[in-house]
Scaffold this motif. Structure first.
Motif, PDB file in Angstrom:
ATOM      1  N   SER A  85      -3.322 -31.348 -17.271  1.00 18.22           N
ATOM      2  CA  SER A  85      -3.749 -30.135 -16.571  1.00 18.22           C
ATOM      3  C   SER A  85      -2.712 -29.685 -15.559  1.00 18.22           C
ATOM      4  O   SER A  85      -2.478 -28.482 -15.382  1.00 18.22           O
TER       5      SER A  85
ATOM      6  N   ARG B 168     -10.365 -23.054 -17.064  1.00 16.99           N
ATOM      7  CA  ARG B 168     -10.362 -24.171 -18.019  1.00 16.99           C
ATOM      8  C   ARG B 168     -11.785 -24.490 -18.466  1.00 16.99           C
ATOM      9  O   ARG B 168     -12.045 -24.697 -19.664  1.00 16.99           O
TER      10      ARG B 168
ATOM     11  N   SER C 119     -10.954 -31.812 -23.929  1.00 10.66           N
ATOM     12  CA  SER C 119     -10.221 -32.831 -23.181  1.00 10.66           C
ATOM     13  C   SER C 119     -10.253 -34.152 -23.936  1.00 10.66           C
ATOM     14  O   SER C 119     -11.271 -34.852 -23.921  1.00 10.66           O
TER      15      SER C 119
ATOM     16  N   THR D 188      -5.643 -31.742 -21.860  1.00 13.98           N
ATOM     17  CA  THR D 188      -6.220 -30.540 -22.455  1.00 13.98           C
ATOM     18  C   THR D 188      -5.526 -30.277 -23.785  1.00 13.98           C
ATOM     19  O   THR D 188      -4.306 -30.357 -23.890  1.00 13.98           O
TER      20      THR D 188
END
Length: 396
Positions: free
Chosen positions: A340, A358, A369, A375
């Motif tokens: 991230s 997100r 995730s 991600t």
């Protein structure tokens, strides 16, 4: 070559000419349903995987397998914006009406239908999208408390008792399961757990994106023990890849050179949807058998254009400008997964400021995730698409 005999089927949920590489999963689900039918312990199954791996096609084939053995099935999709009671109640009514025509199960099926009436009426205030034909009077106190978790457990219990008396299982096939709101997912898990404890022949076969594992566990801590979560991924074994791509063409008298076969694999990564798209485009471009590597390369522009217009753009069009910008920053880093912090740095923002974006993208099923702080795209090859549709990357 003749476009009428083109054997490939690129389309959302369209059955391919050969369902390759999924026999083990079909057998696993068959065993679970038949064990439940016999009153033995059986875990429900949730198929998890990225877009384009054929989860919907597999789910539908499993449903046909189940029906071919005389069982009852309910097939629904959990779209965004609709409630679980709304999508479940009409299909359950149809199953119960069918069971009511079995002499041995008639009384229990009729009671389950009365439970469904009480269920729908009591929850109509909370879920005003419930629409189901009601031709019976409810039984007071039966699935009519107005609490989804409690009432759904009672309702499925009554359906399970009727199914057991009829000697069949009821299998719930639910696609896009990740779109169920968490409290409704919790109610469904609780109801299935209740039926499992009573050894009733009720089984769910769900399908959705990889974040389903975590969402189910958050909804109910015991979900990990209630379900199996097999991964549905791209095809990797050469025999499965050949079955998916080459055998359909051979049935029409058309061959592939080995170079053409390898070229398709390099472009598609073995994802079933993309195999169908490249196969269909190569068929259109080629003038004669065998399909060559040159045919595949010539077809690639057409295949990508088809994917951009259908597979990718329908997802891209649902995004806000801020969400598109976030994903474009991801694409600049490559296919992923990415930390991230790396995405935030590429976007010229802080991770904290991007957290709401997100989260929205996860809820829309665009990213997930794989591990804490990572991600990844849920749509294979989406990074390359973003670079085509947004060629200029502008941070911030």
């Amino acid at each position: 070559m003749n476009p009428i005999t083109n054997p490939y089927a690129p389309g959302a949920g369209a059955p391919p000419p050969a369902l390759a590489g999924r026999d083990d999963l079909r057998e696993r689900v068959h065993v679970a349903i038949e064990r439940a039918r016999r009153g033995r312990h059986a875990k429900s199954v949730i198929l998890v995987g990225l877009r384009g791996v054929g989860k919907t096609v597999l789910l539908d084939r499993m449903r046909l397998d189940c029906e071919a053995r005389g069982n009852q099935t309910i097939r629904v999709e959990a779209p965004e914006g609709r409630s679980l009671p709304a999508i479940l109640a009409p299909r359950l009514r149809s199953v119960l009406l069918g069971l009511s025509r079995v002499a041995a199960a008639r009384d229990l099926a009729d009671r389950a239908l009365r439970a469904l009436v009480g269920f729908a009426r009591s929850l109509k205030v909370t879920f005003n999208d419930i629409e189901v034909g009601l031709d019976r009077e409810p039984e007071p106190g039966l699935a009519d408390n107005g609490d989804l978790e409690a009432d759904l457990g009672v309702l499925l219990e009554q359906a399970g008792l009727a199914a057991r008396q009829a000697g069949v299982a009821i299998a719930l096939f639910i696609d896009e399961l990740q779109y169920l709101e968490e409290s409704q997912l919790a109610a469904l898990i609780s109801a299935l757990h209740h039926c499992s404890q009573r050894q009733l022949p009720i089984v769910m076969v769900g399908a959705g994106l990889p974040q389903l594992r975590g969402r189910a566990g958050n909804a109910k801590s015991y979900a990990e023990r209630l379900f199996d979560y097999p991964d549905v991924g791209p095809l990797t074994r050469e025999e499965d890849l050949r079955q998916a791509l080459i055998e359909p063409a051979l049935e029409e008298g058309v061959e592939y050179t080995d170079g053409a076969f390898r070229a398709v694999l390099s472009h598609t990564g073995g994802y079933p949807y993309f195999l169908q798209e490249w196969g269909a485009s190569a068929w259109k471009v080629a003038t004669a058998s065998p399909i060559t590597e040159q045919d595949v390369e010539a077809a690639t522009e057409q295949a990508i254009a088809e994917l951009d217009q259908s597979f990718f753009m329908v997802r891209f069009d649902r995004l806000t400008p801020a969400e598109k910008s976030y994903l474009r920053a991801m694409a600049e880093l490559g296919a992923g997964p990415h930390r991230s912090g790396e995405i935030a740095a590429k976007a010229g923002r802080t991770s904290a400021s991007l957290a709401p974006i997100r989260n929205n993208l996860i809820q829309k099923g665009m990213i997930w995730s794989p591990s804490h702080g990572d991600t990844a795209f849920t749509v294979p090859l989406f990074d390359a698409f973003l670079k085509r549709v947004m060629p200029e990357f502008e941070p911030g």
